[in-house]
Design an enzyme around this catalytic site. Sequence first.
Site, PDB file in Angstrom:
ATOM      1  N   GLY A 149       0.858  -1.179   0.000  1.00 41.51           N
ATOM      2  CA  GLY A 149       0.000   0.000   0.000  1.00 41.51           C
ATOM      3  C   GLY A 149       0.887   1.219   0.000  1.00 41.51           C
ATOM      4  N   SER A 172       3.168   3.228   2.619  1.00 43.19           N
ATOM      5  CA  SER A 172       3.639   3.097   4.004  1.00 43.19           C
ATOM      6  C   SER A 172       3.447   4.385   4.808  1.00 43.19           C
ATOM      7  CB  SER A 172       5.099   2.650   4.021  1.00 43.19           C
ATOM      8  OG  SER A 172       5.899   3.543   3.288  1.00 43.19           O
ATOM      9  N   CYS A 215       6.160  -5.270   0.606  1.00 43.69           N
ATOM     10  CA  CYS A 215       6.322  -3.938   0.013  1.00 43.69           C
ATOM     11  C   CYS A 215       6.161  -2.834   1.077  1.00 43.69           C
ATOM     12  CB  CYS A 215       5.389  -3.784  -1.183  1.00 43.69           C
ATOM     13  SG  CYS A 215       6.003  -2.546  -2.319  1.00 43.69           S
ATOM     14  N   ARG A 271      12.939   3.616  -0.444  1.00 46.17           N
ATOM     15  CA  ARG A 271      11.580   3.572  -1.011  1.00 46.17           C
ATOM     16  C   ARG A 271      11.571   3.981  -2.480  1.00 46.17           C
ATOM     17  NH1 ARG A 271       7.990   7.265   2.386  1.00 46.17           N
ATOM     18  NH2 ARG A 271       6.373   6.286   1.138  1.00 46.17           N
ATOM     19  N   ILE A 278       5.450  -3.334  -7.397  1.00 50.02           N
ATOM     20  CA  ILE A 278       4.642  -2.116  -7.582  1.00 50.02           C
ATOM     21  C   ILE A 278       5.254  -0.992  -6.748  1.00 50.02           C
ATOM     22  CG2 ILE A 278       2.342  -1.067  -7.389  1.00 50.02           C
ATOM     23  CD1 ILE A 278       1.203  -3.980  -7.372  1.00 50.02           C
ATOM     24  N   ARG A 279       5.887  -0.066  -7.420  1.00 47.58           N
ATOM     25  CA  ARG A 279       6.570   1.039  -6.718  1.00 47.58           C
ATOM     26  C   ARG A 279       7.342   0.504  -5.502  1.00 47.58           C
ATOM     27  NH1 ARG A 279       5.746   5.908  -7.774  1.00 47.58           N
ATOM     28  NH2 ARG A 279       5.547   6.723  -5.680  1.00 47.58           N
ATOM     29  N   HIS A 291       4.978  -8.735  -4.383  1.00 45.05           N
ATOM     30  CA  HIS A 291       3.621  -9.020  -3.896  1.00 45.05           C
ATOM     31  C   HIS A 291       3.228 -10.476  -4.137  1.00 45.05           C
ATOM     32  CE1 HIS A 291       2.253  -4.875  -3.017  1.00 45.05           C
ATOM     33  NE2 HIS A 291       3.204  -4.579  -3.883  1.00 45.05           N
ATOM     34  N   GLU A 346       1.044 -12.137  -2.832  1.00 46.20           N
ATOM     35  CA  GLU A 346      -0.412 -12.315  -2.743  1.00 46.20           C
ATOM     36  C   GLU A 346      -1.091 -12.111  -4.096  1.00 46.20           C
ATOM     37  OE1 GLU A 346       1.343  -9.826  -1.835  1.00 46.20           O
ATOM     38  OE2 GLU A 346       0.293  -7.927  -2.121  1.00 46.20           O
TER      39      GLU A 346
HETATM   40  N1  GLN Z   1       5.780   2.947  -2.641  1.00 38.06           N
HETATM   41  C1  GLN Z   1       5.099   2.457  -1.473  1.00 38.06           C
HETATM   42  C2  GLN Z   1       5.725   3.029  -0.194  1.00 38.06           C
HETATM   43  O1  GLN Z   1       6.722   3.670  -0.225  1.00 38.06           O
HETATM   44  C3  GLN Z   1       5.100   0.945  -1.407  1.00 38.06           C
HETATM   45  C4  GLN Z   1       4.364   0.380  -2.593  1.00 38.06           C
HETATM   46  C5  GLN Z   1       3.685  -0.942  -2.350  1.00 38.06           C
HETATM   47  O2  GLN Z   1       3.436  -1.356  -1.221  1.00 38.06           O
HETATM   48  N2  GLN Z   1       3.319  -1.589  -3.416  1.00 38.06           N
HETATM   49  O3  GLN Z   1       5.201   2.842   0.855  1.00 38.06           O
END
Ligand code: GLN
Length: 192
Positions: free
Chosen positions: A47, A49, A78, A105, A139-140, A175, A177
Amino acid sequence: MKRVGVLALQGDFAAHGAALERAAVEPVFVRDAEQLDGIDGLVIPGGESTTMLKLLRYDDLLDRLARFGREKPIFGTCAGAILLAREVTHPAQESLDLVDIGVERNAYGRQLDSRVAEIEPEPEFARRAGPGKMEAVFIRAPIIRRVGPNAKVLARYHGDPVLVEQGRHLVATFHPELTPDARVHALFLEKL
Ligand code: GLN
Protein backbone atom coordinates in the site's frame (compact mmCIF):
# COMPACT_ATOMS: atom_id res chain seq x y z
CA MET A 1 -6.19 -23.82 14.33
CA LYS A 2 -3.78 -20.87 14.09
CA ARG A 3 -5.28 -17.43 13.57
CA VAL A 4 -3.55 -15.08 11.15
CA GLY A 5 -4.28 -11.37 11.04
CA VAL A 6 -3.98 -9.05 8.06
CA LEU A 7 -3.52 -5.38 8.91
CA ALA A 8 -6.51 -3.82 7.14
CA LEU A 9 -6.08 -0.06 7.51
CA GLN A 10 -5.00 0.63 3.93
CA GLY A 11 -3.54 -1.17 0.91
CA ASP A 12 -4.09 -4.59 -0.63
CA PHE A 13 -5.18 -6.43 2.51
CA ALA A 14 -8.05 -8.14 0.65
CA ALA A 15 -5.60 -9.86 -1.74
CA HIS A 16 -3.60 -11.17 1.27
CA GLY A 17 -6.84 -12.38 2.82
CA ALA A 18 -7.59 -14.32 -0.37
CA ALA A 19 -4.04 -15.75 -0.47
CA LEU A 20 -4.45 -17.00 3.12
CA GLU A 21 -7.80 -18.53 2.26
CA ARG A 22 -6.13 -20.37 -0.63
CA ALA A 23 -3.76 -21.78 2.01
CA ALA A 24 -6.79 -22.90 4.06
CA VAL A 25 -6.30 -20.21 6.72
CA GLU A 26 -9.13 -17.89 7.64
CA PRO A 27 -7.80 -14.31 7.87
CA VAL A 28 -8.67 -11.88 10.65
CA PHE A 29 -8.75 -8.32 9.29
CA VAL A 30 -7.05 -6.25 11.99
CA ARG A 31 -8.19 -2.65 12.43
CA ASP A 32 -7.56 -2.07 16.13
CA ALA A 33 -5.06 -3.00 18.80
CA GLU A 34 -7.38 -5.35 20.74
CA GLN A 35 -7.54 -7.70 17.77
CA LEU A 36 -3.80 -8.37 18.09
CA ASP A 37 -4.47 -10.33 21.28
CA GLY A 38 -6.40 -12.97 19.36
CA ILE A 39 -3.93 -13.79 16.56
CA ASP A 40 -0.78 -15.91 16.20
CA GLY A 41 0.82 -13.96 13.34
CA LEU A 42 0.21 -10.88 11.22
CA VAL A 43 0.56 -9.85 7.58
CA ILE A 44 1.26 -6.18 6.82
CA PRO A 45 0.22 -5.68 3.19
CA GLY A 46 1.43 -3.46 0.40
CA GLY A 47 0.00 0.00 0.00
CA GLU A 48 1.42 3.36 0.95
CA SER A 49 3.64 3.10 4.00
CA THR A 50 3.39 6.81 4.88
CA THR A 51 -0.40 6.62 4.98
CA MET A 52 -0.31 3.38 6.97
CA LEU A 53 2.07 4.99 9.46
CA LYS A 54 -0.31 7.90 9.95
CA LEU A 55 -3.21 5.56 10.61
CA LEU A 56 -1.09 3.41 12.94
CA ARG A 57 -0.20 6.37 15.13
CA TYR A 58 -3.83 6.70 16.18
CA ASP A 59 -4.86 4.43 18.97
CA ASP A 60 -1.22 3.55 19.83
CA LEU A 61 -1.33 0.80 17.24
CA LEU A 62 2.28 1.43 16.18
CA ASP A 63 3.63 0.65 19.67
CA ARG A 64 1.29 -2.31 20.00
CA LEU A 65 2.53 -3.70 16.68
CA ALA A 66 6.17 -3.32 17.76
CA ARG A 67 5.34 -5.23 20.95
CA PHE A 68 3.43 -7.88 19.00
CA GLY A 69 6.46 -8.36 16.74
CA ARG A 70 8.74 -9.03 19.70
CA GLU A 71 6.76 -12.20 20.36
CA LYS A 72 4.98 -13.24 17.19
CA PRO A 73 5.72 -13.49 13.47
CA ILE A 74 4.99 -10.66 11.05
CA PHE A 75 5.15 -10.91 7.25
CA GLY A 76 5.49 -7.55 5.50
CA THR A 77 5.11 -7.10 1.75
CA CYS A 78 6.32 -3.94 0.01
CA ALA A 79 4.91 -1.11 2.20
CA GLY A 80 4.76 -3.74 4.96
CA ALA A 81 8.47 -4.48 4.44
CA ILE A 82 9.19 -0.74 4.70
CA LEU A 83 7.33 -0.61 8.03
CA LEU A 84 9.30 -3.57 9.42
CA ALA A 85 12.75 -2.32 8.33
CA ARG A 86 15.31 -0.81 10.67
CA GLU A 87 16.21 2.11 8.37
CA VAL A 88 14.04 3.77 5.76
CA THR A 89 15.30 6.34 3.24
CA HIS A 90 14.05 8.29 0.22
CA PRO A 91 12.43 9.83 2.17
CA ALA A 92 13.26 8.73 5.71
CA GLN A 93 10.39 7.79 7.97
CA GLU A 94 9.67 6.07 11.26
CA SER A 95 9.41 2.28 11.30
CA LEU A 96 8.83 -0.68 13.59
CA ASP A 97 12.52 -1.70 13.46
CA LEU A 98 11.81 -5.43 13.66
CA VAL A 99 14.02 -6.60 10.76
CA ASP A 100 17.66 -5.52 10.45
CA ILE A 101 17.52 -4.21 6.88
CA GLY A 102 17.82 -0.78 5.30
CA VAL A 103 15.32 0.04 2.54
CA GLU A 104 15.16 2.79 -0.05
CA ARG A 105 11.58 3.57 -1.01
CA ASN A 106 10.37 3.80 -4.62
CA ALA A 107 13.89 2.89 -5.61
CA TYR A 108 13.26 1.56 -9.12
CA GLY A 109 12.27 5.01 -10.34
CA ARG A 110 9.32 6.14 -12.38
CA GLN A 111 10.02 4.29 -15.64
CA LEU A 112 10.37 0.90 -14.06
CA ASP A 113 8.10 1.43 -11.12
CA SER A 114 5.79 -1.54 -11.67
CA ARG A 115 6.46 -4.85 -13.46
CA VAL A 116 6.24 -8.60 -13.35
CA ALA A 117 9.67 -10.22 -13.21
CA GLU A 118 11.25 -13.58 -12.67
CA ILE A 119 13.25 -13.73 -9.46
CA GLU A 120 15.86 -16.18 -8.21
CA PRO A 121 15.01 -18.01 -5.01
CA GLU A 122 18.09 -19.13 -3.03
CA PRO A 123 18.69 -22.87 -2.54
CA GLU A 124 17.53 -22.54 1.06
CA PHE A 125 14.14 -21.24 -0.11
CA ALA A 126 13.84 -24.11 -2.58
CA ARG A 127 14.66 -26.61 0.15
CA ARG A 128 12.09 -25.25 2.56
CA ALA A 129 9.32 -24.06 0.26
CA GLY A 130 9.80 -25.96 -3.00
CA PRO A 131 11.98 -25.63 -6.12
CA GLY A 132 11.59 -23.52 -9.25
CA LYS A 133 11.81 -19.92 -10.37
CA MET A 134 9.27 -17.45 -9.11
CA GLU A 135 7.22 -14.79 -10.83
CA ALA A 136 7.14 -11.61 -8.76
CA VAL A 137 4.97 -8.51 -9.08
CA PHE A 138 6.73 -5.26 -8.13
CA ILE A 139 4.64 -2.12 -7.58
CA ARG A 140 6.57 1.04 -6.72
CA ALA A 141 8.81 -1.26 -4.74
CA PRO A 142 11.62 -0.39 -2.35
CA ILE A 143 15.13 -1.81 -2.77
CA ILE A 144 16.74 -3.48 0.22
CA ARG A 145 20.13 -1.74 0.36
CA ARG A 146 21.50 -3.30 3.54
CA VAL A 147 20.97 -6.69 5.17
CA GLY A 148 22.17 -7.11 8.76
CA PRO A 149 24.14 -10.13 9.97
CA ASN A 150 21.11 -11.84 11.52
CA ALA A 151 18.90 -11.45 8.46
CA LYS A 152 18.95 -14.01 5.66
CA VAL A 153 18.33 -13.38 1.96
CA LEU A 154 15.94 -15.98 0.47
CA ALA A 155 15.53 -14.54 -3.04
CA ARG A 156 17.09 -11.87 -5.24
CA TYR A 157 16.22 -9.86 -8.32
CA HIS A 158 19.15 -8.51 -10.37
CA GLY A 159 21.34 -9.18 -7.35
CA ASP A 160 19.23 -7.15 -4.89
CA PRO A 161 17.56 -8.98 -2.01
CA VAL A 162 13.77 -9.15 -2.48
CA LEU A 163 12.81 -11.76 0.12
CA VAL A 164 14.49 -11.65 3.53
CA GLU A 165 13.89 -13.48 6.76
CA GLN A 166 15.01 -12.64 10.25
CA GLY A 167 14.01 -15.12 12.90
CA ARG A 168 10.24 -15.15 13.06
CA HIS A 169 9.76 -12.32 10.56
CA LEU A 170 9.63 -12.30 6.76
CA VAL A 171 9.73 -9.38 4.31
CA ALA A 172 9.18 -9.26 0.56
CA THR A 173 9.56 -6.20 -1.65
CA PHE A 174 7.23 -7.85 -4.20
CA HIS A 175 3.62 -9.02 -3.90
CA PRO A 176 3.29 -12.81 -3.50
CA GLU A 177 -0.41 -12.32 -2.74
CA LEU A 178 -0.95 -11.32 -6.40
CA THR A 179 0.35 -14.51 -8.03
CA PRO A 180 -0.94 -18.08 -7.70
CA ASP A 181 2.46 -19.31 -6.37
CA ALA A 182 1.71 -20.04 -2.69
CA ARG A 183 5.27 -20.82 -1.55
CA VAL A 184 6.03 -17.50 0.19
CA HIS A 185 2.81 -17.53 2.21
CA ALA A 186 3.44 -21.19 3.03
CA LEU A 187 6.91 -20.31 4.33
CA PHE A 188 5.40 -17.65 6.57
CA LEU A 189 2.67 -19.97 7.86
CA GLU A 190 5.41 -22.38 8.99
CA LYS A 191 6.64 -19.75 11.42
CA LEU A 192 3.37 -19.69 13.38
N1 GLN B 1 5.78 2.95 -2.64
C1 GLN B 1 5.10 2.46 -1.47
C2 GLN B 1 5.72 3.03 -0.19
O1 GLN B 1 6.72 3.67 -0.22
C3 GLN B 1 5.10 0.95 -1.41
C4 GLN B 1 4.36 0.38 -2.59
C5 GLN B 1 3.69 -0.94 -2.35
O2 GLN B 1 3.44 -1.36 -1.22
N2 GLN B 1 3.32 -1.59 -3.42
O3 GLN B 1 5.20 2.84 0.86
